[in-house]
Design an enzyme around this catalytic site. Structure first.
Site, short mmCIF file in Angstrom:
data_model
loop_
_atom_site.label_atom_id
_atom_site.label_comp_id
_atom_site.label_asym_id
_atom_site.label_seq_id
_atom_site.Cartn_x
_atom_site.Cartn_y
_atom_site.Cartn_z
N TYR A 223 -43.90 18.05 24.55
CA TYR A 223 -42.66 17.85 24.73
C TYR A 223 -41.96 16.47 24.12
CZ TYR A 223 -41.46 20.74 28.97
OH TYR A 223 -41.50 21.96 29.75
N HIS B 12 -47.48 29.97 22.49
CA HIS B 12 -47.60 30.49 23.60
C HIS B 12 -47.84 31.77 23.64
CE1 HIS B 12 -45.44 27.19 25.82
NE2 HIS B 12 -44.17 27.26 25.08
N HIS C 215 -44.96 27.00 17.62
CA HIS C 215 -44.91 26.53 19.07
C HIS C 215 -44.75 27.84 20.02
CE1 HIS C 215 -43.49 23.97 22.55
NE2 HIS C 215 -43.16 25.13 22.97
N GLU C 216 -43.80 28.81 19.74
CA GLU C 216 -43.46 29.91 20.49
C GLU C 216 -44.81 30.89 20.05
OE1 GLU C 216 -41.58 29.95 22.64
OE2 GLU C 216 -40.18 28.15 21.96
N HIS D 76 -47.67 23.86 27.58
CA HIS D 76 -47.45 22.62 27.01
C HIS D 76 -48.34 21.40 27.41
CE1 HIS D 76 -43.33 24.68 27.55
NE2 HIS D 76 -43.43 24.35 26.16
#
Length: 286
Positions: free
Chosen positions: A240, A185, A181-182, A191
């Site tokens: 999320y 980014h 996930h990071e 998101h």
């Protein structure tokens, strides 16, 4: 939106650098653009990593209804442009890593387990996309993977120079999907639930959101986005969880399709991988 002067600088810089077609820089469905981020968060976008977030992450465990990166006090939970370079770097937040090559260094004393989790995430990208995370030699732009007591966070895209990607141990390194996930980014994605058309797929219960965190759920502008032919993805590693930023234990995001679980952090989804391949124009995955 970007000013014309800044836009011209980024496009010109992209052409000089030999990056992918600059037309893609501000029209990817996950890339909301600098203007959207500034409009939503203002000065908060230029945050200083804080120990309050670190304490929340230290107390997190897998039985929590939230994903660990959703505990951050930062914009959208885990996106920050640390000072003092933030304002200089911000104009390049939409820049891709040339050729999908991402130099990195390990900037903390991680345990063998933590290092194996980082390596597992890297290998998923190598196996399924043309993006390559490579140990830095002398590259000017690169990622520094740190483990400060400030949570899980990253800047978005290549901002220039040494940019941190923080993975507080052990919380941020429990699941491979959190690391991915990071990293996603850092590759230039935001998101999933912030897509302009998200209301067709989920209901956001603003009455359940922690006061002051409503901007975490702002949608992108339709005119600024391009789905690249990829539909909304409930299974995205960038989505999320259902209870993200809940003030009362009740869901903040409810899928309109029954039987759907949101916020998985096991691995990048098939559609996540398709987005990365299209953004970085992967012709063949070795």
């Amino acid at each position: 939106m970007l000013t014309s002067a800044v836009l011209l600088f980024v496009v010109a810089h992209a052409l000089v650098e030999g990056r992918p077609n600059p037309g893609i820089l501000f029209h990817d469905e996950e890339d909301l653009g600098v203007g959207d981020l500034l409009a939503s968060f203002g000065e908060a976008l230029f945050s200083i990593p804080d120990n309050k977030t670190g304490l929340a992450v230290a107390n997190w465990n897998t039985s929590s209804p939230h994903n660990v990166e959703e505990l951050g006090s930062y914009p959208e939970g885990d996106i920050i442009f640390p000072r003092p370079r933030a304002r200089n770097g911000l104009k390049a937040t939409s820049a891709r890593w040339p050729g999908g090559r991402v130099p990195y260094v390990i900037g903390a004393s991680f345990s063998s387990h933590d290092l194996s989790m980082i390596e597992a995430a890297i290998q998923e990208y190598h196996k399924r996309t043309c993006v390559r995370f490579v140990p830095r030699s002398s590259e000017m732009d690169y990622i520094v993977i740190t483990s400060g007591p400030t949570g899980c966070w990253s800047s978005v895209g290549r901002i220039g120079g040494a940019q941190e990607l923080n993975l507080q141990s052990p919380g941020c390194l429990v699941k491979k999907g959190t690391v991915m996930h990071e990293m996603m980014h850092a590759l230039g994605f935001l998101h999933e639930q912030n897509r302009w058309e998200r209301d067709q797929y989920v209901t956001v219960n603003f009455q359940n959101i922690q006061p002051g965190r409503e901007s975490n759920f702002d949608k992108a502008k339709k005119s600024d986005t391009d789905s690249m032919g990829i539909s909304y993805d409930y299974k995205s590693v960038m989505h999320y969880s259902a209870n993200a930023f809940s003030s009362n234990g009740q869901p903040t995001i409810v899928p309109k399709q029954p039987g759907i679980e949101l916020g998985q952090r096991d691995n990048a989804s098939k559609q996540d991988i398709q987005k990365i391949r299209r953004m970085y124009r992967c012709k063949k995955v070795h």
